[in-house]
Scaffold this motif. Structure first.
Motif, mmCIF file in Angstrom:
data_model
loop_
_atom_site.group_PDB
_atom_site.id
_atom_site.type_symbol
_atom_site.label_atom_id
_atom_site.label_comp_id
_atom_site.label_asym_id
_atom_site.label_seq_id
_atom_site.Cartn_x
_atom_site.Cartn_y
_atom_site.Cartn_z
ATOM 1 N N MET A 167 1.005 -0.916 0.554
ATOM 2 C CA MET A 167 -0.223 -0.057 0.112
ATOM 3 C C MET A 167 1.373 1.418 0.076
ATOM 4 S SD MET A 167 -3.413 0.729 0.483
ATOM 5 C CE MET A 167 -3.322 2.225 0.002
ATOM 6 N N LYS A 168 1.879 1.130 0.543
ATOM 7 C CA LYS A 168 2.737 1.826 0.145
ATOM 8 C C LYS A 168 3.062 3.518 -0.615
ATOM 9 C CE LYS A 168 8.169 3.103 1.198
ATOM 10 N NZ LYS A 168 8.601 3.967 -0.116
ATOM 11 N N PRO A 169 2.884 3.204 -1.791
ATOM 12 C CA PRO A 169 2.132 4.496 -2.437
ATOM 13 C C PRO A 169 1.098 5.247 -1.986
ATOM 14 C CG PRO A 169 3.104 2.728 -3.567
ATOM 15 C CD PRO A 169 3.141 1.951 -2.899
ATOM 16 N N GLY A 170 0.413 5.343 -2.239
ATOM 17 C CA GLY A 170 -0.621 5.160 -1.613
ATOM 18 C C GLY A 170 -0.540 5.744 -0.216
ATOM 19 N N PHE A 171 -0.446 4.660 0.743
ATOM 20 C CA PHE A 171 -0.833 5.456 1.713
ATOM 21 C C PHE A 171 0.513 6.558 1.805
ATOM 22 C CE2 PHE A 171 1.970 5.123 5.772
ATOM 23 C CZ PHE A 171 0.504 5.528 6.788
ATOM 24 N N GLN A 172 1.190 6.689 0.994
ATOM 25 C CA GLN A 172 2.337 7.484 1.452
ATOM 26 C C GLN A 172 1.183 9.124 0.995
ATOM 27 O OE1 GLN A 172 6.220 6.689 -0.263
ATOM 28 N NE2 GLN A 172 7.118 7.109 2.157
ATOM 29 N N LYS A 173 1.072 9.036 -0.217
ATOM 30 C CA LYS A 173 0.232 10.037 -1.063
ATOM 31 C C LYS A 173 -0.429 11.178 -0.041
ATOM 32 C CE LYS A 173 0.445 12.187 -4.638
ATOM 33 N NZ LYS A 173 1.851 13.645 -5.314
ATOM 34 N N LEU A 174 -1.555 9.383 0.484
ATOM 35 C CA LEU A 174 -2.821 10.273 1.153
ATOM 36 C C LEU A 174 -2.837 10.593 2.278
ATOM 37 C CD1 LEU A 174 -5.562 9.185 0.072
ATOM 38 C CD2 LEU A 174 -5.618 7.265 1.026
ATOM 39 N N THR A 175 -1.493 10.358 3.023
ATOM 40 C CA THR A 175 -1.562 10.645 4.430
ATOM 41 C C THR A 175 -0.005 12.178 4.296
ATOM 42 O OG1 THR A 175 0.370 8.955 5.378
ATOM 43 C CG2 THR A 175 -1.894 8.732 5.384
ATOM 44 N N ASP A 176 0.178 12.134 3.083
ATOM 45 C CA ASP A 176 1.250 13.120 3.501
ATOM 46 C C ASP A 176 2.940 12.188 4.262
ATOM 47 O OD1 ASP A 176 2.175 15.346 1.633
ATOM 48 O OD2 ASP A 176 -0.088 16.056 2.868
ATOM 49 N N THR A 177 2.832 11.213 4.131
ATOM 50 C CA THR A 177 3.792 11.018 4.901
ATOM 51 C C THR A 177 5.315 11.034 4.131
ATOM 52 O OG1 THR A 177 2.758 9.193 6.128
ATOM 53 C CG2 THR A 177 4.360 9.327 6.481
ATOM 54 N N ASP A 178 6.180 11.179 3.881
ATOM 55 C CA ASP A 178 7.657 11.122 2.753
ATOM 56 C C ASP A 178 8.350 9.716 3.813
ATOM 57 O OD1 ASP A 178 9.103 10.956 5.370
ATOM 58 O OD2 ASP A 178 9.580 13.543 4.583
ATOM 59 N N ASP A 179 9.067 9.527 2.748
ATOM 60 C CA ASP A 179 9.758 8.055 2.655
ATOM 61 C C ASP A 179 11.032 7.735 4.211
ATOM 62 O OD1 ASP A 179 8.942 6.795 0.401
ATOM 63 O OD2 ASP A 179 11.002 7.725 -0.787
ATOM 64 N N GLN A 180 10.865 8.968 4.872
ATOM 65 C CA GLN A 180 11.761 9.191 6.335
ATOM 66 C C GLN A 180 10.685 8.512 7.869
ATOM 67 O OE1 GLN A 180 14.849 8.864 7.712
ATOM 68 N NE2 GLN A 180 14.047 8.868 9.695
ATOM 69 N N LYS A 181 9.528 9.892 7.547
ATOM 70 C CA LYS A 181 8.702 9.064 8.867
ATOM 71 C C LYS A 181 7.648 7.383 8.656
ATOM 72 C CE LYS A 181 5.641 10.771 11.624
ATOM 73 N NZ LYS A 181 4.709 9.336 11.181
ATOM 74 N N PHE A 182 7.942 6.904 6.788
ATOM 75 C CA PHE A 182 7.221 5.813 6.667
ATOM 76 C C PHE A 182 8.505 4.915 7.224
ATOM 77 C CE2 PHE A 182 7.139 2.228 4.074
ATOM 78 C CZ PHE A 182 6.144 1.729 4.018
ATOM 79 N N LYS A 183 9.441 5.537 7.037
ATOM 80 C CA LYS A 183 10.138 4.184 7.765
ATOM 81 C C LYS A 183 10.486 4.379 9.440
ATOM 82 C CE LYS A 183 15.153 3.007 7.728
ATOM 83 N NZ LYS A 183 16.493 3.592 7.779
ATOM 84 N N GLN A 184 10.443 5.109 9.826
ATOM 85 C CA GLN A 184 10.504 5.480 11.073
ATOM 86 C C GLN A 184 8.561 4.530 11.649
ATOM 87 O OE1 GLN A 184 9.888 9.249 12.489
ATOM 88 N NE2 GLN A 184 12.149 9.855 12.171
ATOM 89 N N MET A 185 7.992 4.597 10.786
ATOM 90 C CA MET A 185 6.605 3.448 11.502
ATOM 91 C C MET A 185 6.735 2.278 11.716
ATOM 92 S SD MET A 185 3.211 5.464 9.714
ATOM 93 C CE MET A 185 2.112 4.646 10.232
#
Lengths: 207, 207
Positions: A167-185
């Motif tokens: 879901m990564k690309p969609g999730f990032q777009k939908l929640t304004d989450t950059d790669d760094q924040k996604f990695k932290q999650m």
DNA sequence: GTCTATAACCTGATAGAC
DNA sequence: GTCTATCAGGTTATAGAC
């Protein structure tokens, strides 16, 4: 630096092509990638692909097998390890898989797509027939909680680990989450999933 | 049964093409389907596709929008419903989504693939920017359990509902599960997921 | 081994008969 | 509206020079 002493950075032509193929095939899939894309990505001429690999299909096959082995080669040994507890398996699987996927975020989607195109493939990578049914993991869940279907549990466990990456690309777009924040999650998730899985194992089974 | 009174079974030519396109595009994706495949599936001539829809891309666009609306049109209203409790949302989402996916098992993979190819698309279907961040669901999770990242929880919830369908062909092959048995499992899952989600909400947060 | 040029094939789209 | 036949463009694969 003589011509015959390549630096670490520049690979053999064959390896350059494979590396480019990995990148383009995993991003766009078999049908949507053109051999020209791969040649360009590798900084080489198109004819060299056929010189080294005979055909697009053969090159894809090599990449595909690599990816499948990466995906299943990690999963299956953990699931079938007879010398770890169920709790350890939950922790090892969650932590290890998320680490693997953080460095290969496109891996799950690629593997799932390939399995859909050719479900029979999966039998080549599950070591033997009924591997999963007879696995230690499934037995351990059954012992821990007889009323729980261990496959339901496994589907949830895998879903919690893998789905965020699919879901990564969609999730990032939908929640304004950059790669760094996604990695932290995802790093945080390595601790959440075992805790949640254990909560599921302890929960009362619905009627 | 006069000629002008078609039976329910035989649709207009235009609808036959659309129906065939839905089937082939969802199974094989945009690049891997040839307009000839669709024509054959519809039992019609290739030229008719262009007569009715001008191009492969336009036909795909129509199917794609339909699928996206089906996928998000169910999800978003539940997530943002201000007049249901969090617990109801868990139950409604799980039960409703699994029912939807049982009749459209290829929907999630298609949608995920399309979002990967074009992540910007998703903004057309999330009603407004920051829809998710500002949603009732996210607020309700936050109120229930401040130390829990509501997006982590949502990812797990969606993963538990959707992942089994993305994994379906591989899972069935790996576990020798036929369609009937898979359906039974998913019906059972409609009860399991809310129970498990509630257990997650009650579980102690890991350090 | 690497390149350019081209062959052989496939695919989306259209022309034109009915 | 529907069909057959065909075009135009793109894609994989190969031939042949270097």
């Amino acid at each position: 630096m003589a011509k015959k002493t390549p630096m670490v950075a520049d690979l053999s032509t064959e390896e350059k092509i494979k590396e480019a193929a990995r990148k383009v095939f995993t991003r766009k899939g078999y049908s949507a990638t053109r051999t020209r894309d791969i040649a360009e990505e590798a900084g080489l001429n198109l004819a060299l692909l056929n010189y080294y690999f005979r055909s697009k299909e053969k090159l894809f096959g090599i990449v595909m097998v690599e990816k499948m082995q990466k995906f299943f080669g990690f999963l299956l040994p953990i699931i079938n390890n007879p010398s770890t507890s169920l709790e350890s398996k939950l922790e090892n699987l969650s932590a290890g898989y998320i680490d693997l996927l953080l460095t290969n975020p496109d891996l799950p989607f690629f593997v799932l797509a390939e399995i859909r195109n050719n479900p029979d493939l999966i039998t080549n990578f599950a070591q033997k027939k009924d591997f999963l049914r007879d696995s230690v993991f499934i037995k351990q869940v059954r012992e821990k909680k007889t009323e729980l279907d261990p496959f339901q549990f496994l589907l949830s466990l895998l879903g919690m680990c893998i789905f965020p990456f699919v879901m990564k690309p969609g999730f990032q777009k939908l929640t304004d989450t950059d790669d760094q924040k996604f990695k932290q999650m995802m790093l945080e998730r390595k601790k959440l999933i075992p805790a949640w899985s254990k909560a599921i194992l302890k929960a009362k089974h619905p009627l």
